[in-house]
Design a protein around this motif. Structure first.
Motif, PDB file in Angstrom:
ATOM      1  N   ARG A  13       0.801  -1.221   0.000  1.00 44.75           N
ATOM      2  CA  ARG A  13       0.000   0.000   0.000  1.00 44.75           C
ATOM      3  C   ARG A  13       0.838   1.278   0.000  1.00 44.75           C
ATOM      4  O   ARG A  13       0.357   2.334  -0.376  1.00 44.75           O
ATOM      5  CB  ARG A  13      -0.916   0.030   1.226  1.00 44.75           C
ATOM      6  CG  ARG A  13      -1.831  -1.178   1.373  1.00 44.75           C
ATOM      7  CD  ARG A  13      -2.919  -1.174   0.305  1.00 44.75           C
ATOM      8  NE  ARG A  13      -4.075  -1.943   0.697  1.00 44.75           N
ATOM      9  CZ  ARG A  13      -4.280  -3.210   0.383  1.00 44.75           C
ATOM     10  NH1 ARG A  13      -3.381  -3.873  -0.314  1.00 44.75           N
ATOM     11  NH2 ARG A  13      -5.371  -3.826   0.763  1.00 44.75           N
ATOM     12  N   ASP A  14       2.079   1.172   0.455  1.00 43.12           N
ATOM     13  CA  ASP A  14       2.907   2.359   0.612  1.00 43.12           C
ATOM     14  C   ASP A  14       3.527   2.768  -0.717  1.00 43.12           C
ATOM     15  O   ASP A  14       3.968   1.909  -1.484  1.00 43.12           O
ATOM     16  CB  ASP A  14       4.033   2.078   1.611  1.00 43.12           C
ATOM     17  CG  ASP A  14       3.499   1.607   2.937  1.00 43.12           C
ATOM     18  OD1 ASP A  14       3.296   2.445   3.814  1.00 43.12           O
ATOM     19  OD2 ASP A  14       3.270   0.385   3.076  1.00 43.12           O
ATOM     20  N   PRO A  15       3.593   4.072  -0.981  1.00 44.81           N
ATOM     21  CA  PRO A  15       4.401   4.498  -2.129  1.00 44.81           C
ATOM     22  C   PRO A  15       5.852   4.168  -1.800  1.00 44.81           C
ATOM     23  O   PRO A  15       6.306   4.437  -0.691  1.00 44.81           O
ATOM     24  CB  PRO A  15       4.160   6.002  -2.212  1.00 44.81           C
ATOM     25  CG  PRO A  15       3.640   6.404  -0.870  1.00 44.81           C
ATOM     26  CD  PRO A  15       3.021   5.185  -0.247  1.00 44.81           C
ATOM     27  N   PHE A  16       6.546   3.540  -2.722  1.00 40.74           N
ATOM     28  CA  PHE A  16       7.894   3.078  -2.431  1.00 40.74           C
ATOM     29  C   PHE A  16       8.902   3.879  -3.235  1.00 40.74           C
ATOM     30  O   PHE A  16       8.881   3.864  -4.461  1.00 40.74           O
ATOM     31  CB  PHE A  16       8.029   1.577  -2.736  1.00 40.74           C
ATOM     32  CG  PHE A  16       9.391   1.032  -2.459  1.00 40.74           C
ATOM     33  CD1 PHE A  16       9.836   0.883  -1.158  1.00 40.74           C
ATOM     34  CD2 PHE A  16      10.240   0.688  -3.497  1.00 40.74           C
ATOM     35  CE1 PHE A  16      11.104   0.391  -0.893  1.00 40.74           C
ATOM     36  CE2 PHE A  16      11.508   0.196  -3.242  1.00 40.74           C
ATOM     37  CZ  PHE A  16      11.935   0.046  -1.937  1.00 40.74           C
ATOM     38  N   ARG A  46       9.543  -4.986  -7.603  1.00 43.11           N
ATOM     39  CA  ARG A  46       8.118  -5.152  -7.291  1.00 43.11           C
ATOM     40  C   ARG A  46       7.666  -6.433  -7.985  1.00 43.11           C
ATOM     41  O   ARG A  46       7.845  -6.609  -9.195  1.00 43.11           O
ATOM     42  CB  ARG A  46       7.346  -3.953  -7.819  1.00 43.11           C
ATOM     43  CG  ARG A  46       5.863  -4.076  -7.657  1.00 43.11           C
ATOM     44  CD  ARG A  46       5.210  -2.893  -8.352  1.00 43.11           C
ATOM     45  NE  ARG A  46       3.924  -3.278  -8.854  1.00 43.11           N
ATOM     46  CZ  ARG A  46       2.806  -2.623  -8.605  1.00 43.11           C
ATOM     47  NH1 ARG A  46       2.844  -1.522  -7.893  1.00 43.11           N
ATOM     48  NH2 ARG A  46       1.673  -3.048  -9.090  1.00 43.11           N
ATOM     49  N   MET A  47       7.091  -7.328  -7.223  1.00 39.03           N
ATOM     50  CA  MET A  47       6.680  -8.628  -7.749  1.00 39.03           C
ATOM     51  C   MET A  47       5.191  -8.581  -8.128  1.00 39.03           C
ATOM     52  O   MET A  47       4.330  -8.460  -7.258  1.00 39.03           O
ATOM     53  CB  MET A  47       6.924  -9.724  -6.709  1.00 39.03           C
ATOM     54  CG  MET A  47       8.365  -9.788  -6.191  1.00 39.03           C
ATOM     55  SD  MET A  47       9.595 -10.034  -7.461  1.00 39.03           S
ATOM     56  CE  MET A  47       9.252 -11.702  -7.923  1.00 39.03           C
ATOM     57  N   ASP A  48       4.931  -8.643  -9.435  1.00 38.00           N
ATOM     58  CA  ASP A  48       3.550  -8.648  -9.911  1.00 38.00           C
ATOM     59  C   ASP A  48       2.986 -10.062  -9.976  1.00 38.00           C
ATOM     60  O   ASP A  48       1.775 -10.252  -9.887  1.00 38.00           O
ATOM     61  CB  ASP A  48       3.459  -7.985 -11.288  1.00 38.00           C
ATOM     62  CG  ASP A  48       3.744  -6.492 -11.223  1.00 38.00           C
ATOM     63  OD1 ASP A  48       3.251  -5.842 -10.279  1.00 38.00           O
ATOM     64  OD2 ASP A  48       4.467  -5.988 -12.089  1.00 38.00           O
ATOM     65  N   LEU A  85      15.259  -4.544   9.320  1.00 34.44           N
ATOM     66  CA  LEU A  85      13.842  -4.782   9.574  1.00 34.44           C
ATOM     67  C   LEU A  85      13.157  -3.532  10.118  1.00 34.44           C
ATOM     68  O   LEU A  85      12.032  -3.203   9.722  1.00 34.44           O
ATOM     69  CB  LEU A  85      13.665  -5.952  10.544  1.00 34.44           C
ATOM     70  CG  LEU A  85      12.232  -6.381  10.823  1.00 34.44           C
ATOM     71  CD1 LEU A  85      11.541  -6.867   9.554  1.00 34.44           C
ATOM     72  CD2 LEU A  85      12.219  -7.464  11.892  1.00 34.44           C
ATOM     73  N   ALA A  86      13.822  -2.805  10.990  1.00 33.95           N
ATOM     74  CA  ALA A  86      13.247  -1.573  11.548  1.00 33.95           C
ATOM     75  C   ALA A  86      13.002  -0.544  10.449  1.00 33.95           C
ATOM     76  O   ALA A  86      11.946   0.113  10.418  1.00 33.95           O
ATOM     77  CB  ALA A  86      14.163  -1.009  12.628  1.00 33.95           C
ATOM     78  N   VAL A  87      13.946  -0.403   9.529  1.00 32.03           N
ATOM     79  CA  VAL A  87      13.767   0.548   8.420  1.00 32.03           C
ATOM     80  C   VAL A  87      12.602   0.116   7.535  1.00 32.03           C
ATOM     81  O   VAL A  87      11.742   0.933   7.162  1.00 32.03           O
ATOM     82  CB  VAL A  87      15.063   0.685   7.590  1.00 32.03           C
ATOM     83  CG1 VAL A  87      14.832   1.538   6.350  1.00 32.03           C
ATOM     84  CG2 VAL A  87      16.189   1.257   8.441  1.00 32.03           C
ATOM     85  N   LEU A  88      12.542  -1.162   7.189  1.00 29.08           N
ATOM     86  CA  LEU A  88      11.469  -1.653   6.320  1.00 29.08           C
ATOM     87  C   LEU A  88      10.107  -1.563   6.994  1.00 29.08           C
ATOM     88  O   LEU A  88       9.089  -1.293   6.332  1.00 29.08           O
ATOM     89  CB  LEU A  88      11.762  -3.081   5.873  1.00 29.08           C
ATOM     90  CG  LEU A  88      12.973  -3.230   4.963  1.00 29.08           C
ATOM     91  CD1 LEU A  88      13.261  -4.707   4.707  1.00 29.08           C
ATOM     92  CD2 LEU A  88      12.775  -2.466   3.663  1.00 29.08           C
ATOM     93  N   THR A  89      10.067  -1.768   8.304  1.00 31.25           N
ATOM     94  CA  THR A  89       8.806  -1.649   9.041  1.00 31.25           C
ATOM     95  C   THR A  89       8.262  -0.226   8.938  1.00 31.25           C
ATOM     96  O   THR A  89       7.062  -0.018   8.762  1.00 31.25           O
ATOM     97  CB  THR A  89       9.008  -2.063  10.511  1.00 31.25           C
ATOM     98  OG1 THR A  89       9.407  -3.446  10.534  1.00 31.25           O
ATOM     99  CG2 THR A  89       7.756  -1.900  11.324  1.00 31.25           C
TER     100      THR A  89
END
Length: 130
Positions: A13-16, A46-48, A85-89
């Motif tokens: 959902r997040d703009p990446f 991005r995996m479609d 993991l903290a950054v990706l969260t």
């Protein structure tokens, strides 16, 4: 080294913004893992096409593979994983709230003897084990 390979499901959902996220990860991992900033090589895909569990589109994933040479202590590898993991969260916070999302980080240790590379400025045929 290290190489970072980030894959995430297309229903995130997040703009990446890869440049922003990788800049934060690189800075954090330089401290946690003792890496030099100029040595990071990162990419995001991005995996479609993917399948999760029963196929529900309300399930999502983010996975970061941190590839580095063997030799880091278990404590350092754990610090690298937890820091990333903290950054990706933070980067995928909305996805975590709105979907059933798994964010994971794995450390893949590369064997120096089986790794070869060449760099700009080197003569062709002078690939070296790093």
């Amino acid at each position: 080294m290290p190489h970072l390979a980030l894959e995430y499901s297309s229903n995130a959902r997040d703009p990446f913004d890869a440049a922003v996220v990788f800049a934060e990860i690189h800075t954090a991992l330089a401290v946690a893992g003792g890496f030099r900033l100029q040595d990071f090589k990162s990419r995001a895909v991005r995996m479609d096409s993917y399948a999760i569990g029963d196929g529900s589109r309300e399930q999502s994933f983010v996975n970061l593979d941190v590839r580095t040479f063997a030799g880091k202590s278990p404590q350092t590898r754990a610090a690298i994983a937890e820091t990333a993991l903290a950054v990706l969260t933070r980067a995928f916070a909305r996805t975590l709230r709105e979907t059933s999302c798994d964010i994971s980080v794995q450390i893949t240790e590369l064997d120096r003897a089986s790794y070869a590379r060449t760099r700009s400025g080197e003569q062709p045929g002078t690939a070296t084990a790093a």
